[in-house]
Design a protein around this motif. Structure first.
Motif, short mmCIF file in Angstrom:
data_model
loop_
_atom_site.label_atom_id
_atom_site.label_comp_id
_atom_site.label_asym_id
_atom_site.label_seq_id
_atom_site.Cartn_x
_atom_site.Cartn_y
_atom_site.Cartn_z
N LEU A 160 -9.93 8.00 9.49
CA LEU A 160 -9.00 8.16 10.62
C LEU A 160 -9.36 7.21 11.75
O LEU A 160 -8.47 6.64 12.39
CB LEU A 160 -9.01 9.61 11.12
CG LEU A 160 -8.23 10.61 10.30
CD1 LEU A 160 -8.49 12.02 10.80
CD2 LEU A 160 -6.75 10.30 10.34
N ASN A 187 -8.53 3.30 10.31
CA ASN A 187 -7.18 2.91 9.92
C ASN A 187 -6.11 3.91 10.31
O ASN A 187 -4.98 3.80 9.84
CB ASN A 187 -7.11 2.70 8.40
CG ASN A 187 -7.93 1.52 7.95
OD1 ASN A 187 -8.05 0.54 8.67
ND2 ASN A 187 -8.51 1.63 6.78
N GLY A 188 -6.42 4.91 11.08
CA GLY A 188 -5.42 5.91 11.43
C GLY A 188 -5.06 6.76 10.24
O GLY A 188 -5.87 6.96 9.33
N THR A 189 -3.83 7.23 10.21
CA THR A 189 -3.43 8.13 9.12
C THR A 189 -3.33 7.42 7.78
O THR A 189 -3.39 8.07 6.74
CB THR A 189 -2.08 8.80 9.45
OG1 THR A 189 -1.10 7.79 9.71
CG2 THR A 189 -2.21 9.72 10.66
N GLN A 190 -3.17 6.11 7.76
CA GLN A 190 -3.13 5.39 6.50
C GLN A 190 -4.51 5.29 5.86
O GLN A 190 -4.63 5.04 4.67
CB GLN A 190 -2.56 3.99 6.70
CG GLN A 190 -1.11 3.99 7.08
CD GLN A 190 -0.60 2.58 7.31
OE1 GLN A 190 -1.38 1.66 7.49
NE2 GLN A 190 0.72 2.44 7.31
N GLY A 191 -5.55 5.47 6.63
CA GLY A 191 -6.90 5.35 6.11
C GLY A 191 -7.30 6.50 5.20
O GLY A 191 -8.13 6.32 4.32
N PRO A 198 -5.46 8.27 2.79
CA PRO A 198 -5.19 8.05 1.36
C PRO A 198 -5.97 6.87 0.78
O PRO A 198 -6.36 6.90 -0.39
CB PRO A 198 -3.68 7.77 1.30
CG PRO A 198 -3.14 8.04 2.64
CD PRO A 198 -4.27 8.18 3.59
N LEU A 199 -6.22 5.86 1.59
CA LEU A 199 -7.01 4.73 1.11
C LEU A 199 -8.45 5.16 0.80
O LEU A 199 -9.03 4.76 -0.21
CB LEU A 199 -7.01 3.59 2.13
CG LEU A 199 -5.68 2.88 2.33
CD1 LEU A 199 -5.77 1.89 3.49
CD2 LEU A 199 -5.25 2.18 1.06
N THR A 200 -9.02 5.97 1.65
CA THR A 200 -10.36 6.47 1.42
C THR A 200 -10.39 7.36 0.19
O THR A 200 -11.32 7.29 -0.63
CB THR A 200 -10.88 7.25 2.65
OG1 THR A 200 -10.84 6.37 3.77
CG2 THR A 200 -12.28 7.76 2.44
#
Length: 93
Positions: free
Chosen positions: A58, A61-65, A67-69
């Motif tokens: 978080l 990358n904010g909220t996109q981080g 799912p990436l994590t």
């Protein structure tokens, strides 16, 4: 909506944790006490690493981080699973 998702994920995590402990205890006939300790330790490590990884995701990358994590952790787990299943097949033969 987020509260429902949080409740569902919490319930699923307890289900997965119980299944993990049961599976480890079933596989380790010779050392049931150690298997219980190791599986509980693994769950506790996951309880520590998960929020740290989620917070770092978080923060970076904010909220996109998130799912990436999650995808990164799955990508790291798959080779470990593959080695485990391959090693077990070799040992069983």
């Amino acid at each position: 909506m987020m509260w429902i998702l949080a409740f569902t994920q919490g319930a699923l995590s307890f289900t997965v944790g119980s299944a993990l402990v049961a599976r480890v205890m079933a596989e380790a006939h010779a050392a049931p006490t150690m298997s219980g300790a190791f599986s509980t330790t693994a769950l506790n490590l996951g309880a520590i690493i998960g929020p740290i990884a989620g917070g770092a995701a978080l923060n970076l990358n904010g909220t996109q981080g998130v799912p990436l994590t999650s995808a990164l952790l799955v990508a790291l787990a798959l080779p470990l699973w593959w080695v485990r299943t391959t090693t077990r097949r070799v040992l069983v033969r």
